[in-house]
Design a protein around this motif. Structure first.
Motif, PDB file in Angstrom:
ATOM      1  N   ASN A 193      50.654  20.645  73.136  1.00  0.00           N
ATOM      2  CA  ASN A 193      51.704  20.271  74.034  1.00  0.00           C
ATOM      3  C   ASN A 193      52.493  22.108  74.922  1.00  0.00           C
ATOM      4  O   ASN A 193      52.674  21.765  75.540  1.00  0.00           O
ATOM      5  CB  ASN A 193      52.347  20.991  72.688  1.00  0.00           C
ATOM      6  N   TRP A 194      51.181  22.720  74.650  1.00  0.00           N
ATOM      7  CA  TRP A 194      52.232  23.841  75.310  1.00  0.00           C
ATOM      8  C   TRP A 194      50.802  23.745  76.518  1.00  0.00           C
ATOM      9  O   TRP A 194      51.807  24.240  77.644  1.00  0.00           O
ATOM     10  CB  TRP A 194      51.285  25.287  75.068  1.00  0.00           C
ATOM     11  N   GLN A 195      50.099  22.471  76.999  1.00  0.00           N
ATOM     12  CA  GLN A 195      50.157  22.567  78.128  1.00  0.00           C
ATOM     13  C   GLN A 195      51.213  21.629  79.059  1.00  0.00           C
ATOM     14  O   GLN A 195      49.870  20.617  79.776  1.00  0.00           O
ATOM     15  CB  GLN A 195      47.969  22.078  77.826  1.00  0.00           C
ATOM     16  N   SER A 196      51.937  21.529  78.878  1.00  0.00           N
ATOM     17  CA  SER A 196      52.325  19.951  79.363  1.00  0.00           C
ATOM     18  C   SER A 196      53.743  21.103  80.318  1.00  0.00           C
ATOM     19  O   SER A 196      54.954  20.054  80.369  1.00  0.00           O
ATOM     20  CB  SER A 196      52.663  19.386  78.786  1.00  0.00           C
ATOM     21  N   ARG A 197      53.524  21.601  80.963  1.00  0.00           N
ATOM     22  CA  ARG A 197      54.613  22.330  81.748  1.00  0.00           C
ATOM     23  C   ARG A 197      54.539  22.055  82.798  1.00  0.00           C
ATOM     24  O   ARG A 197      53.426  21.784  84.166  1.00  0.00           O
ATOM     25  CB  ARG A 197      53.313  23.769  82.037  1.00  0.00           C
ATOM     26  N   LEU A 198      55.656  21.816  83.303  1.00  0.00           N
ATOM     27  CA  LEU A 198      55.957  21.601  84.348  1.00  0.00           C
ATOM     28  C   LEU A 198      57.025  21.645  85.051  1.00  0.00           C
ATOM     29  O   LEU A 198      58.017  23.385  84.273  1.00  0.00           O
ATOM     30  CB  LEU A 198      56.897  20.307  84.504  1.00  0.00           C
ATOM     31  N   PRO A 199      57.321  21.929  86.725  1.00  0.00           N
ATOM     32  CA  PRO A 199      58.555  23.335  86.828  1.00  0.00           C
ATOM     33  C   PRO A 199      59.508  23.605  86.448  1.00  0.00           C
ATOM     34  O   PRO A 199      60.302  22.333  85.886  1.00  0.00           O
ATOM     35  CB  PRO A 199      58.936  23.056  88.613  1.00  0.00           C
ATOM     36  N   LEU A 239      51.130  13.677  99.244  1.00  0.00           N
ATOM     37  CA  LEU A 239      50.116  12.509  97.840  1.00  0.00           C
ATOM     38  C   LEU A 239      50.340  13.994  97.263  1.00  0.00           C
ATOM     39  O   LEU A 239      50.253  14.799  96.910  1.00  0.00           O
ATOM     40  CB  LEU A 239      48.668  12.369  98.012  1.00  0.00           C
ATOM     41  N   MET A 240      50.696  13.550  95.836  1.00  0.00           N
ATOM     42  CA  MET A 240      50.694  13.666  94.674  1.00  0.00           C
ATOM     43  C   MET A 240      50.037  13.121  93.099  1.00  0.00           C
ATOM     44  O   MET A 240      49.304  11.856  93.549  1.00  0.00           O
ATOM     45  CB  MET A 240      52.769  14.771  93.341  1.00  0.00           C
ATOM     46  N   GLY A 241      49.627  13.881  92.975  1.00  0.00           N
ATOM     47  CA  GLY A 241      48.845  13.351  91.429  1.00  0.00           C
ATOM     48  C   GLY A 241      47.778  12.527  91.067  1.00  0.00           C
ATOM     49  O   GLY A 241      47.222  12.054  90.287  1.00  0.00           O
ATOM     50  N   MET A 242      47.138  12.997  91.819  1.00  0.00           N
ATOM     51  CA  MET A 242      45.983  12.635  92.084  1.00  0.00           C
ATOM     52  C   MET A 242      44.508  13.867  91.209  1.00  0.00           C
ATOM     53  O   MET A 242      44.673  15.089  91.770  1.00  0.00           O
ATOM     54  CB  MET A 242      45.325  12.283  93.790  1.00  0.00           C
ATOM     55  N   PRO A 243      43.396  13.461  91.213  1.00  0.00           N
ATOM     56  CA  PRO A 243      42.315  14.093  90.411  1.00  0.00           C
ATOM     57  C   PRO A 243      42.157  15.588  91.796  1.00  0.00           C
ATOM     58  O   PRO A 243      41.872  15.242  92.544  1.00  0.00           O
ATOM     59  CB  PRO A 243      41.178  13.816  90.328  1.00  0.00           C
ATOM     60  N   PHE A 244      41.537  16.015  91.016  1.00  0.00           N
ATOM     61  CA  PHE A 244      41.426  17.444  91.908  1.00  0.00           C
ATOM     62  C   PHE A 244      42.517  17.692  93.387  1.00  0.00           C
ATOM     63  O   PHE A 244      41.646  18.349  94.408  1.00  0.00           O
ATOM     64  CB  PHE A 244      40.024  17.820  91.911  1.00  0.00           C
ATOM     65  N   LEU A 245      43.210  17.428  93.677  1.00  0.00           N
ATOM     66  CA  LEU A 245      43.793  17.423  94.813  1.00  0.00           C
ATOM     67  C   LEU A 245      44.302  18.418  94.950  1.00  0.00           C
ATOM     68  O   LEU A 245      43.646  18.827  96.327  1.00  0.00           O
ATOM     69  CB  LEU A 245      45.878  16.951  94.266  1.00  0.00           C
ATOM     70  N   SER A 301      45.007  19.327  88.310  1.00  0.00           N
ATOM     71  CA  SER A 301      45.819  18.085  89.702  1.00  0.00           C
ATOM     72  C   SER A 301      46.355  17.446  88.661  1.00  0.00           C
ATOM     73  O   SER A 301      46.967  16.586  88.671  1.00  0.00           O
ATOM     74  CB  SER A 301      44.810  18.231  90.813  1.00  0.00           C
ATOM     75  N   GLY A 302      45.021  16.517  88.296  1.00  0.00           N
ATOM     76  CA  GLY A 302      45.524  15.033  87.447  1.00  0.00           C
ATOM     77  C   GLY A 302      45.529  15.540  85.949  1.00  0.00           C
ATOM     78  O   GLY A 302      46.020  14.601  85.799  1.00  0.00           O
ATOM     79  N   LEU A 303      46.195  16.211  85.878  1.00  0.00           N
ATOM     80  CA  LEU A 303      46.550  16.466  84.416  1.00  0.00           C
ATOM     81  C   LEU A 303      48.548  16.954  84.817  1.00  0.00           C
ATOM     82  O   LEU A 303      48.165  17.476  85.334  1.00  0.00           O
ATOM     83  CB  LEU A 303      46.014  17.479  83.878  1.00  0.00           C
TER      84      LEU A 303
END
Ligand code: FAD
Length: 415
Positions: free
Chosen positions: A49-55, A370-376, A381-383
């Protein structure tokens, strides 16, 4: 214009609002549509849960180390959209997007839009990949993808072949096996990970040691890095490890990757042992990185002592073929990955594999992101947790593009 109201589109919306940039988020379904329509019933996030930080938001509940269920994830994203007052127009499917008048013309199920810049946040996992050899599966065997799978009750009684041993494949193999259906798991390249290491969650180590912050322009081979499979992880209340040893201890059978299907027989690669040894080796190196970081940062004594995992156990002679016509296998689940769907994107930005060409999310078409791609832009980035930093940086680039475009217009205006 932002296309897609998953966490990536919402994170970008928040960053554009912070910069005072007028925008709209177009979403074909509801907010968090992928979580509502494309996930199996028992799925929990594999990130704590702690790892769903969004702006603008961090976890403030009383279970930071827990793992959200799918309904909890939907609720979390809905609350986030409300908190940031994201201007989302739901039930608006983008049917085409093309360049027009120095910007973009977007056709949707609800009419047309014009915009100067566009952020493609429509998701990396819109379609489940099934290998071409899926066509050779005998008709008596049912096949399904993780997007069609909801729970074991959907499956016939009898054996199940799960193809693919990353997060999705291992989680589904585990659940289906527990339902009483014997499972054989096809294992190719995979990334082994314990849930806990030295008493801390593996994601804690990934985060604190900086591994997740590694940048796309600092790795030797970004093409390869973007293709690395997901960790063999599950988010369970008891925080258990779900590696191949856990699966075989429960009775799941392992075979090598599915090489071909000929005359109704599935033929498996003989490289299972090598694949497992390689994965064990890479895990050892990752744990070395963590140990070194702990030493360098003086926390060696505040966590449990270092240890290594027992090597992956592999049968002396694992099966190299399986008769799919014998009735032993009733179902095949293709846990062979996902890909984005850009059927609506009419701008020449694709590489030979149909993926959007970009430099850290800055697409080759001016004003497109582009947003939300692996290792963007970073390993994370994919998380969900990776979208914030990417959105902050890309929104800065986007703002610069708008400023430059407005100067260009000013310069062209006759006195
Ligand atoms: C099975 C699975 C488990 C995962 N588990 C985790 C996890 O535990 N932790 C974690 O951090 N990440 C996890 N991820 C990765 C990632 O967080 C999710 O894939 C996440 O849904 C991606 O967010 P997104 O906003 O980039 O894309 P999405 O959530 O897919 O959002 C894209 C949105 O765009 C919309 N859209 C698409 N096309 C159009 C169109 N033409 N017009 C209008 N709207 C459109 C979709 O409806 C969707 O709502 C998981 C992924 C999968 C597949």
């Amino acid at each position: 214009m932002i296309i897609g109201a998953g966490h990536a589109g919402l994170a970008m919306s928040r960053c554009l609002s912070d910069r005072g940039i007028d925008h709209v988020v177009l979403e074909r379904g509801e907010i968090a549509n992928s979580w509502r329509t494309e996930r199996w019933d028992s799925l929990r996030l594999l990130t704590p849960n702690w790892q769903s930080r969004l702006p603008g938001t961090t976890y403030d509940g009383n279970d930071p180390d827990g793992f959200r269920t799918t309904p909890e994830t939907i609720g979390f994203l809905e609350r986030y959209a409300r908190t940031i007052a994201a201007p989302v127009q739901t039930h608006t499917r983008v049917t085409s997007l093309c360049a027009s008048d120095g910007g973009y013309l977007i056709r949707t199920s609800e009419g047309e839009w014009r915009c100067k810049t566009v952020v493609v946040a429509s998701g990396a996992c819109n379609v489940a990949r099934a290998p071409a050899l899926a066509d050779a599966v005998p008709r008596s065997v049912r096949t399904l993808t993780p997007m069609e799978y909801r729970n074991p009750g959907q499956l016939e009684p009898g054996g199940v072949l799960v193809v693919g041993a990353s997060a999705t494949g291992t989680q589904l193999a585990d659940e289906i096996h527990r339902s009483g259906r014997p499972v054989t798991l096809c294992v190719g390249e995979h990334v082994r990970a314990p849930r806990l290491y030295r008493g801390k969650d593996i994601q804690w180590w990934m985060d604190k040691s900086g591994v997740l912050d590694e940048r796309y322009d600092h790795v030797d081979d970004i093409v390869r890095a973007r293709r690395v499979p997901s960790f063999q992880l599950t988010g369970s209340p008891e925080r258990r490890t779900l590696d191949l040893n856990a699966l075989t201890a429960a009775g799941v059978k392992l075979v090598g990757s599915l090489a071909t299907i000929r005359d109704g027989r599935a033929l498996f690669s003989g490289a299972l042992r090598n694949q497992c040894a390689l994965s064990d080796l890479k895990l050892g190196r990752l744990l070395d990185t963590f140990d070194q970081w702990a030493k360098d940062n003086g926390i060696d004594n505040s966590v449990e002592p270092p240890h290594r995992l027992e090597p992956t156990r592999v049968d002396d002679s694992p099966a190299v073929s399986l008769d799919l016509t014998s009735g032993e296998i009733r179902t095949i689940v293709w846990a062979t990955g996902f890909r984005p769907d850009y059927a609506w994107l009419d701008v020449p930005v694709f590489d030979r594999k149909g993926m959007i060409r970009h430099d850290g999310g800055v697409v080759s078409a001016p004003g497109m992101y582009l947003m939300g791609m692996p290792f963007l832009r970073r390993r994370k980035s994919g998380l969900i947790d990776g979208a914030g930093d990417d959105a902050r940086e890309l929104s800065a680039h986007l703002a610069g593009h708008l400023r430059a475009a407005s100067r260009a217009v000013t310069n062209l205006t006759p006195n």
